[in-house]
Write a protein that holds these residues in place. Structure first.
Motif, PDB file in Angstrom:
ATOM      1  N   LEU A  55      20.945 -67.598 115.000  1.00 40.96           N
ATOM      2  CA  LEU A  55      22.283 -67.959 115.474  1.00 40.96           C
ATOM      3  C   LEU A  55      22.945 -69.000 114.579  1.00 40.96           C
ATOM      4  CD1 LEU A  55      21.617 -68.087 119.320  1.00 40.96           C
ATOM      5  CD2 LEU A  55      22.594 -66.232 117.965  1.00 40.96           C
ATOM      6  N   GLY A  56      22.183 -69.571 113.644  1.00 43.96           N
ATOM      7  CA  GLY A  56      22.767 -70.399 112.599  1.00 43.96           C
ATOM      8  C   GLY A  56      23.322 -71.736 113.024  1.00 43.96           C
ATOM      9  N   ALA A  57      22.831 -72.325 114.108  1.00 46.01           N
ATOM     10  CA  ALA A  57      23.355 -73.615 114.552  1.00 46.01           C
ATOM     11  C   ALA A  57      23.031 -74.717 113.549  1.00 46.01           C
ATOM     12  CB  ALA A  57      22.792 -73.960 115.927  1.00 46.01           C
ATOM     13  N   SER A  58      21.770 -74.800 113.140  1.00 49.70           N
ATOM     14  CA  SER A  58      21.371 -75.808 112.158  1.00 49.70           C
ATOM     15  C   SER A  58      21.557 -75.306 110.733  1.00 49.70           C
ATOM     16  CB  SER A  58      19.907 -76.215 112.381  1.00 49.70           C
ATOM     17  OG  SER A  58      19.772 -77.041 113.526  1.00 49.70           O
ATOM     18  N   THR A 116      28.300 -83.162  97.355  1.00 45.93           N
ATOM     19  CA  THR A 116      27.176 -83.203  98.275  1.00 45.93           C
ATOM     20  C   THR A 116      27.043 -81.844  98.947  1.00 45.93           C
ATOM     21  OG1 THR A 116      28.594 -84.064 100.039  1.00 45.93           O
ATOM     22  CG2 THR A 116      27.377 -85.667  98.730  1.00 45.93           C
ATOM     23  N   GLN A 117      25.797 -81.422  99.153  1.00 51.63           N
ATOM     24  CA  GLN A 117      25.488 -80.149  99.796  1.00 51.63           C
ATOM     25  C   GLN A 117      24.615 -80.438 101.014  1.00 51.63           C
ATOM     26  OE1 GLN A 117      25.706 -76.733  99.349  1.00 51.63           O
ATOM     27  NE2 GLN A 117      23.998 -76.161 100.657  1.00 51.63           N
ATOM     28  N   PHE A 118      24.821 -79.692 102.109  1.00 48.92           N
ATOM     29  CA  PHE A 118      24.072 -79.938 103.333  1.00 48.92           C
ATOM     30  C   PHE A 118      23.391 -78.653 103.799  1.00 48.92           C
ATOM     31  CE2 PHE A 118      27.327 -83.148 103.080  1.00 48.92           C
ATOM     32  CZ  PHE A 118      26.619 -84.306 103.372  1.00 48.92           C
ATOM     33  N   GLU A 119      22.110 -78.796 104.152  1.00 46.88           N
ATOM     34  CA  GLU A 119      21.277 -77.662 104.551  1.00 46.88           C
ATOM     35  C   GLU A 119      20.400 -78.063 105.742  1.00 46.88           C
ATOM     36  OE1 GLU A 119      20.546 -74.622 104.157  1.00 46.88           O
ATOM     37  OE2 GLU A 119      21.680 -73.934 102.414  1.00 46.88           O
ATOM     38  N   ALA A 120      19.588 -77.127 106.225  1.00 51.87           N
ATOM     39  CA  ALA A 120      18.624 -77.417 107.289  1.00 51.87           C
ATOM     40  C   ALA A 120      17.487 -76.404 107.217  1.00 51.87           C
ATOM     41  CB  ALA A 120      19.278 -77.367 108.665  1.00 51.87           C
ATOM     42  N   ARG A 121      16.290 -76.884 107.485  1.00 55.72           N
ATOM     43  CA  ARG A 121      15.121 -76.003 107.604  1.00 55.72           C
ATOM     44  C   ARG A 121      14.351 -76.389 108.863  1.00 55.72           C
ATOM     45  NH1 ARG A 121       9.879 -74.646 106.020  1.00 55.72           N
ATOM     46  NH2 ARG A 121       9.731 -72.578 105.079  1.00 55.72           N
ATOM     47  N   TYR A 191      13.425 -72.175 112.388  1.00 58.95           N
ATOM     48  CA  TYR A 191      14.088 -71.789 111.139  1.00 58.95           C
ATOM     49  C   TYR A 191      14.187 -70.268 111.036  1.00 58.95           C
ATOM     50  CZ  TYR A 191      14.802 -71.449 106.043  1.00 58.95           C
ATOM     51  OH  TYR A 191      15.279 -71.151 104.791  1.00 58.95           O
ATOM     52  N   HIS A 192      15.384 -69.782 110.770  1.00 62.58           N
ATOM     53  CA  HIS A 192      15.651 -68.342 110.603  1.00 62.58           C
ATOM     54  C   HIS A 192      15.210 -67.525 111.822  1.00 62.58           C
ATOM     55  CE1 HIS A 192      16.131 -68.218 105.914  1.00 62.58           C
ATOM     56  NE2 HIS A 192      17.052 -68.947 106.527  1.00 62.58           N
TER      57      HIS A 192
END
Length: 380
Positions: A55-58, A116-121, A191-192
């Motif tokens: 669902l891609g929330a983080s 700046t780049q923002f990600e999440a795992r 994650y994923h």
């Protein structure tokens, strides 16, 4: 918000791996907040696509929300000197492809200087600065001065350079942009997966993303980005998220040399006073090696056994579980038990002084090898 977003369309292509080829149409959305005395542009990036199972929330909705809130806050405050570009990319999840993102990097041309780049795992935990561009001394100075708490470690950044992983930041870095890449990584079981939803997203992690984005946008937005910057590489680490310690790699070399001299001096003094022996040092060196091997094998055996059991509670998804802290505590206790057993056996023949300094040689060896390896990697 009164701005006109630009939409760039392109076709994403995953280069063939075996017989597989992925293609898709991508749309990237770019909003620009103009500065009053622009030198170069500041870029804030996040991707809005998600894998089909998530669902891609983080990953990476939290980044898009952070960028939009930063845009709102900047519009409500005094104008910045430099342009700030907010870029929502598409197609990041289709694989390590570059073609679909080159259009963004090329279209920005020489205007961009840093970003700046923002990600999440995962779905919680502190937002960690895990990747930087080269010659990052000035960037780390700005991060330490303007972002508190800042969580970062140059060892993780050095290791990441040798991994095959890629994000949008990889493409912009290759296009010559200076910048910082952030992600929170705890709760990797979501994650994923469909567990990456708003209910599981920790708002403290979202807030940490936003803190970085706003603070750095304001700092870089009011800086002369045409001015000279430090060409040094930094060594850095945070102290429990309270403060960021940072210094140059030249200083790190001096400190490593000093530590090595002190360690060898302690051992030489111990040998001279006959508190240590060469055979005792060898056995102390061997004791730590055997305890590391034993602990690794035992933990792996228990891990495989738990993973083989039926039921989601003992299934290690992405190498993690919902009860990961309980498992982690158990693995630590197993490691302590193996280490205590090995050292208990060696203690019958070797003194504590020899065991301690023999183990010290391992840490000294790892210090020297890692310093040389990563320093050579930076030079290359």
């Amino acid at each position: 918000m009164g701005l006109q977003p630009q939409v760039q369309k392109t076709t994403a292509r995953q280069y063939p791996v075996g017989l597989c080829l992925s293609r898709g149409n991508c749309r990237e959305y770019r909003r620009e907040l103009e500065g009053i005395a622009n030198t170069r542009a500041v870029l804030l990036v996040g991707h809005y696509d998600a894998v089909p199972s998530s669902l891609g929330a983080s990953d990476d909705g939290a980044a898009i929300v952070s960028l939009l809130e930063t845009l709102r806050a900047l519009k409500a405050s005094a104008p910045l000197k430099n342009d700030v570009i907010f870029l929502a990319t598409d197609g990041e999840e289709i694989g390590p492809t570059r073609r679909y993102r080159i259009c963004s990097a090329a279209s920005l041309g020489q205007r961009r200087r840093c970003g700046t780049q923002f990600e999440a795992r995962g779905d919680h935990g502190p937002s960690v600065m895990f990747q930087t561009s080269d010659e990052n001394g000035w960037l780390i100075d700005e991060l330490a001065e303007n972002c508190k708490p800042a969580v970062a470690n140059s060892l993780s950044a050095d290791i990441y350079k040798h991994l095959p992983n890629e994000t949008d930041f990889t493409v912009f870095k290759q296009a010559g942009m200076n910048g910082l890449n952030f992600a929170y990584i705890e709760g990797v079981a979501s994650y994923h997966s469909s567990l990456d939803n708003m209910a599981n997203l920790d708002e403290r992690s979202l807030q940490h993303h936003g803190m970085y984005a706003l603070a750095l946008a304001r700092r870089f937005g009011n800086s002369d980005l045409n001015g000279p910057t430090s060409r040094s590489e930094a060594v850095y680490f945070d102290l429990f998220g309270r403060t960021l310690i940072h210094y140059s790699r030249t200083t790190a070399l001096v400190l490593a040399t000093l530590v090595a001299l002190i360690a060898f001096g302690v051992i030489a003094l111990g040998l001279r006073q006959r508190l240590l022996t060469l055979s005792g040092q060898a056995l102390g060196f061997l004791a730590l090696l055997l305890s590391m091997i034993g602990a690794t094998l035992l933990v792996m055996l228990v891990w495989w056994t738990l993973d083989a059991l039926a039921g989601s509670r003992t299934s290690f998804r992405q190498g993690d579980t919902w009860t990961n802290h309980l498992y982690l505590t158990g693995f630590v206790l197993l490691t302590v038990a193996i280490t205590a057993t090995v050292y208990g056996l060696f203690r019958k023949r070797v003194s504590v002084d020899n065991l301690a300094t023999g183990a010290l040689l391992w840490f000294l060896l790892l210090l020297i090898v890692s310093h040389i390896y990563f320093r050579v990697g930076v030079i290359c």
